[in-house]
Design an enzyme around this catalytic site. Structure first.
Site, mmCIF file in Angstrom:
data_model
loop_
_atom_site.group_PDB
_atom_site.id
_atom_site.type_symbol
_atom_site.label_atom_id
_atom_site.label_comp_id
_atom_site.label_asym_id
_atom_site.label_seq_id
_atom_site.Cartn_x
_atom_site.Cartn_y
_atom_site.Cartn_z
ATOM 1 N N LYS A 156 4.784 -2.330 0.590
ATOM 2 C CA LYS A 156 5.190 -2.730 1.942
ATOM 3 C C LYS A 156 5.144 -1.527 2.878
ATOM 4 O O LYS A 156 5.578 -0.431 2.500
ATOM 5 C CB LYS A 156 6.600 -3.305 1.863
ATOM 6 C CG LYS A 156 7.162 -3.879 3.160
ATOM 7 C CD LYS A 156 8.539 -4.454 2.885
ATOM 8 C CE LYS A 156 9.165 -5.081 4.119
ATOM 9 N NZ LYS A 156 10.486 -5.685 3.824
ATOM 10 N N SER A 171 10.983 -10.169 5.391
ATOM 11 C CA SER A 171 10.074 -9.248 6.045
ATOM 12 C C SER A 171 8.943 -8.748 5.139
ATOM 13 O O SER A 171 8.017 -8.083 5.609
ATOM 14 C CB SER A 171 10.857 -8.045 6.571
ATOM 15 O OG SER A 171 11.529 -7.365 5.517
ATOM 16 N N SER A 199 14.578 -10.711 2.237
ATOM 17 C CA SER A 199 13.220 -10.301 2.609
ATOM 18 C C SER A 199 12.260 -10.112 1.442
ATOM 19 O O SER A 199 11.061 -9.968 1.660
ATOM 20 C CB SER A 199 13.272 -9.011 3.431
ATOM 21 O OG SER A 199 13.714 -9.281 4.733
#
Length: 471
Positions: A80, A155, A179
């Site tokens: 990420k 996210s 997330s």
């Protein structure tokens, strides 16, 4: 092995060790898949093809030289883009960090590289990670490989989309309010939110400090539970940069030890209704675990509503206080998704030193209450969210005649950020539209190994990961 990119990561590593597949072959297969699918999904912020090929060549030489190989040797992964990977962008989806390139690897990235994993690139996020969908002003919207009109979640949405579509064998997300787990649920993959400090968050942006150190974590995402376990084993361990870190040794359950764990399940929290298919998935999971030899009873711990309200104070209230000043002189750089979050934050009762201290004390009290109840049921089974993947831009849904608002739909994940429990998501069901539905498995703090052992049993009963129809 017609499509190498959908092999489980542990099988990729085994085939590399046995010289049946070369690391370069794996990397090239993934790069071709990225070239084909990423224009439609927009999962990647940056693809590091040249360095991935170079590391694959080095990994191949190591195989034939007889060197000792790590547990993920030659496995292509992603990270990420809120986690530092030396030489790659770490912008966390915000124009405030546009062009920021990491100079070092986060400790968890160093550990993954040390195990022989090969980083293909970094994946998309919403701005500063404050949404359950993935869209920002730097790179735009990420689409779900099951339906491009829907979000893969947030996210860690870019990470989930990349893994689900076979553009990555596995990787790393972060989770302050679902997330990791919500994108895993939306995208039909597995994800683990560990106990704060079990995997070091050092090198993550925004920094896990203050209230966010209590609720925010980094953790693995993959298509199978065995891959989650392999990633977790490599990533876990103490680090001085994480204020919650503790030297907790690995301890996998032995023999029938895991089958002796009593499991409590609940289909809803008594406040936020869930879709009929979500209820059905939880019941399916409960029945599957009974069939696998577990004692499974209906049980919902008291204190979840207080946990939800306290999470909202820490994440929405305090989060807005921390982020709003960053845009004081740069309001034009504020993405619509983050602007909306900051408006929600302003609608909350303003926090003072006294009210924040009171919330902290109440958090500890409700944690103690829930943990005491979990002595009888050390594993909980429940929804990961109220709904499956939603259409881009949606903000409310009608379920059982009740309107469910955006922030409330993820309360099933938020509870366990506030409480600090480890929790995994495993795909179990499908919606009428064919969208994946995951079920959440929750354990007591520092007992990730038990959570993953139960998750593996559930996966074995409910079938393997499905391939999305994107092609």
């Amino acid at each position: 092995m017609s499509d190498l990119t959908f092999l489980p990561a542990v099988e990729m590593a085994r085939h590399v060790l046995e010289k049946k597949i070369s690391p370069l072959e794996l990397v090239e297969a993934h790069l071709r898949k990225i070239e084909k699918l990423n224009p439609r999904l927009n999962a990647f912020v940056q693809v590091d093809a040249e360095r991935a090929r170079k590391r694959a060549q080095e990994a191949e030489r190591a195989v034939f030289s007889g060197q000792a190989l790590g547990s993920l040797h030659g496995v292509p992964i992603t990270i990420k883009s809120s986690i530092e990977v030396a030489g790659l962008l770490c912008e966390a989806g915000t124009r405030l960090r546009a062009g920021f390139v990491s100079r070092r690897d986060a400790p968890l990235v160093s550990r993954l590289l040390g195990s022989g994993a090969i980083v293909l690139g970094v994946t998309n996020t919403p701005e500063l990670l404050m949404a359950w969908e993935t869209d920002n002003l730097l790179y735009g919207r990420t689409n779900n490989p099951w339906d491009s009109e829907r979000t893969p979640g947030g996210s860690s949405g870019g990470e989930a989309a990349a893994i689900a579509a076979g553009m990555s064998a596995g990787g790393v997300g972060s989770d302050g309010g679902g997330s990791i787990r919500v994108p895993a649920h939306f995208s039909g993959i597995c994800g683990l939110k560990p106990t704060p400090g079990r995997i070091p968050s050092t090198g993550h942006y925004p920094t896990s400090a203050g209230p966010f150190a209590l609720i925010g974590v980094v953790g693995p995402m993959a298509r199978t539970v065995a891959d989650l376990k392999a990633l977790f084993e490599v990533m876990q361990g103490a680090d001085d940069g994480d204020t919650c870190s503790a030297p907790v040794p690995l301890r996998w359950p032995e023999g029938d030890e895991v089958r002796r764990l009593h499991i409590g399940y609940f289909e809803d929290d008594g406040r936020t209704p869930v879709t009929p298919e979500t209820r059905a998935a939880v019941r399916t999971a409960a029945d599957a675990l009974r069939h696998s030899g577990f004692a499974v009873d209906p049980f919902r711990p008291e204190g979840l509503e207080e946990a939800r309200l306290l999470w909202r104070m820490f994440f929405v209230g305090a989060g807005g206080m921390l982020l709003r000043p960053m845009f004081q002189e740069r309001k034009c750089d504020l993405s619509p998704v983050l602007k909306e979050f900051l408006e929600w934050s302003l609608a909350e009762t303003p926090l003072t030193g006294e009210s924040l201290l009171d919330a902290w004390l109440r958090r500890d009290a409700v944690r103690a209450r829930v943990f005491e109840q979990m002595r009888e049921y050390p594993i909980l089974l429940c929804p990961a969210a109220a709904i499956p993947a939603f259409r881009h831009g949606e903000r409310s849904w009608t379920i059982e005649g009740k309107t469910v608002q955006y922030l409330d739909a993820w309360s099933y994940a938020e509870f366990f950020n506030l409480l600090g429990n480890p929790a995994a998501v495993v795909p179990v069901g499908r919606s009428p539209e064919g969208l994946p539905i995951g079920v959440q498995i929750v354990g007591r703090p520092w007992e990730e190994e038990r959570v993953l052992a139960v998750a593996a049993s559930l996966e074995a009963e409910c079938g393997a990961c499905k391939i999305p129809p994107i092609g």
